[in-house]
Design an enzyme around this catalytic site. Sequence first.
Site, mmCIF file in Angstrom:
data_model
loop_
_atom_site.group_PDB
_atom_site.id
_atom_site.type_symbol
_atom_site.label_atom_id
_atom_site.label_comp_id
_atom_site.label_asym_id
_atom_site.label_seq_id
_atom_site.Cartn_x
_atom_site.Cartn_y
_atom_site.Cartn_z
ATOM 1 N N LYS A 84 -2.758 2.009 -5.205
ATOM 2 C CA LYS A 84 -2.656 2.256 -6.645
ATOM 3 C C LYS A 84 -3.990 2.682 -7.273
ATOM 4 O O LYS A 84 -4.361 3.837 -7.183
ATOM 5 C CB LYS A 84 -2.047 1.046 -7.352
ATOM 6 N N TYR A 123 6.394 -8.737 -2.345
ATOM 7 C CA TYR A 123 6.716 -7.372 -1.906
ATOM 8 C C TYR A 123 5.449 -6.743 -1.350
ATOM 9 O O TYR A 123 4.412 -6.722 -2.026
ATOM 10 C CB TYR A 123 7.241 -6.546 -3.090
ATOM 11 N N ASP A 158 -2.756 -9.030 -0.249
ATOM 12 C CA ASP A 158 -2.216 -7.735 -0.659
ATOM 13 C C ASP A 158 -2.638 -7.531 -2.117
ATOM 14 O O ASP A 158 -2.013 -8.052 -3.032
ATOM 15 C CB ASP A 158 -0.690 -7.755 -0.503
HETATM 16 N N1 HOZ Z 1 8.492 -1.064 -6.413
HETATM 17 C C1 HOZ Z 1 7.479 -0.359 -7.096
HETATM 18 C C2 HOZ Z 1 6.680 -1.263 -7.982
HETATM 19 N N2 HOZ Z 1 6.628 -2.591 -7.636
HETATM 20 C C3 HOZ Z 1 8.094 0.768 -7.868
HETATM 21 C C4 HOZ Z 1 7.374 2.015 -7.635
HETATM 22 C C5 HOZ Z 1 7.998 3.222 -8.325
HETATM 23 O O1 HOZ Z 1 9.190 3.268 -8.573
HETATM 24 O O2 HOZ Z 1 7.253 4.143 -8.579
#
Ligand code: HOZ
Length: 433
Positions: A269, A145, A241
């Site tokens: 992050k 992802y 990433d």
């Molecule tokens: N897809 C995000 C983590 N892999 C989720 C982020 C969120 O919901 O804050």
Amino acid sequence: MSDTTRSQQDFDQAKKLLPGGVNSPVRAFKSVGGTPRFFARASGAYVWDVDNNQYIDYIGSWGPMILGHAHPDVVKGVQETAALGMSFGAPCELEIELAQLVIDMVPSIDVIRFVNSGTEATMSALRLARGFTGRDKFIKFDGGYHGHADGFLVKAGSGAATFGEPDSAGVPADYAKLTLTAPFNDIEAVKTLFAENSGEIACIIVEPVPGNCGVMLLHENGFLQQLRDICDAEGALLIFDEVMCGFRVAAGGAQERFSIMPDLTCLGKIIGGGLPVGAYGGREEIMRMISPDGPVYQAGTLSGNPLAMRGGIETLSRLRAPGFYEDLEGKATTLVEGLLAGCKAAGVPAVANQVGAMFTIFFTKLEQVNCCSDVSSHCDLTFFGRYFNAMLDEGVYLAPSQYEAAFVSAAHTDQDIENTIAAATRALAKLTA
Ligand code: HOZ
């Protein structure tokens, strides 16, 4: 059972106003069931919901809160900076300070561009790789992802995998054709893609510690080094990433931990300490292709805003304390060992993948989880949902999806870890009774 009356009321109201009642899909608890908790406050290793239930938090805002929530120095710094103006849409000195800090910490980055999220970082890095190589296709991995830009929503992990929609509606088929995919840890599949698309592949993008399909291990069998080698041989760029694993598995990220240097790195992050920041950086000759130095365009009104820069500076500068990562990893290892021992004692088949302070416990009879289809085909996702809710009732907040990672912060104490293991033992006893 904890009282979740107010969270449920909030969720009902939010559903009228927001798709699914949330601003990011996994938060809706759709795959695990139950009431999504609405949070009121957080401090250190804990979060409190609007019904005043307290949880030991292993999401940490999906990674950024490596120092724990509301760290006093980070809060103080951000407050001071906010009082001086929150965004100028013009350069400020804090951008230089954070840039220098990141360049000093992350070995492969010579030059950096700040953006506002990990998604912006990856989509910009991909454009840059295409601009630099003059090629359009790229390789990503099934269950990898890289945010939600169009080209990445092909066999995507995280929420997309959680909801069984790895290929999003709305992505033009002609565009998606440029995205080539291979399973994690399958170098033969990568070689085949290069053979079939000779001279057309701009880059491989990979999370060197994938965390969006649950944590995967790519370093143990040499896969990451093989990706580096094949990119060199084929004139393609290697993009790491490190939005999730950057500053998480070592001060210099996975590239430092494994001594494998990408051409470009995407960050997010932790780099904002909880404020919205992303960044991409890398080799000077590539980065100088970015506007206004070069022809690859990318811009942002809030990019490099002082508030986010200060959040990052206050956070990153504290990660360099001696023993910081050893301590963090030690706590994560104790936790993982304790959780697995609890599963074994309860007769629940489980394995874990852990790198530093990020890990995933998979409920499976497999001896090892190596790729995304191991999760979708061989993990007990129904049991995961029950475990997740039982842990919530025990006051432990995990990611509401088997396709995500757990994060340990510096604020978790040995007692928190012990309490979590005890909570898991009680939860499993209820589930297996
Ligand atoms: N897809 C995000 C983590 N892999 C989720 C982020 C969120 O919901 O804050």
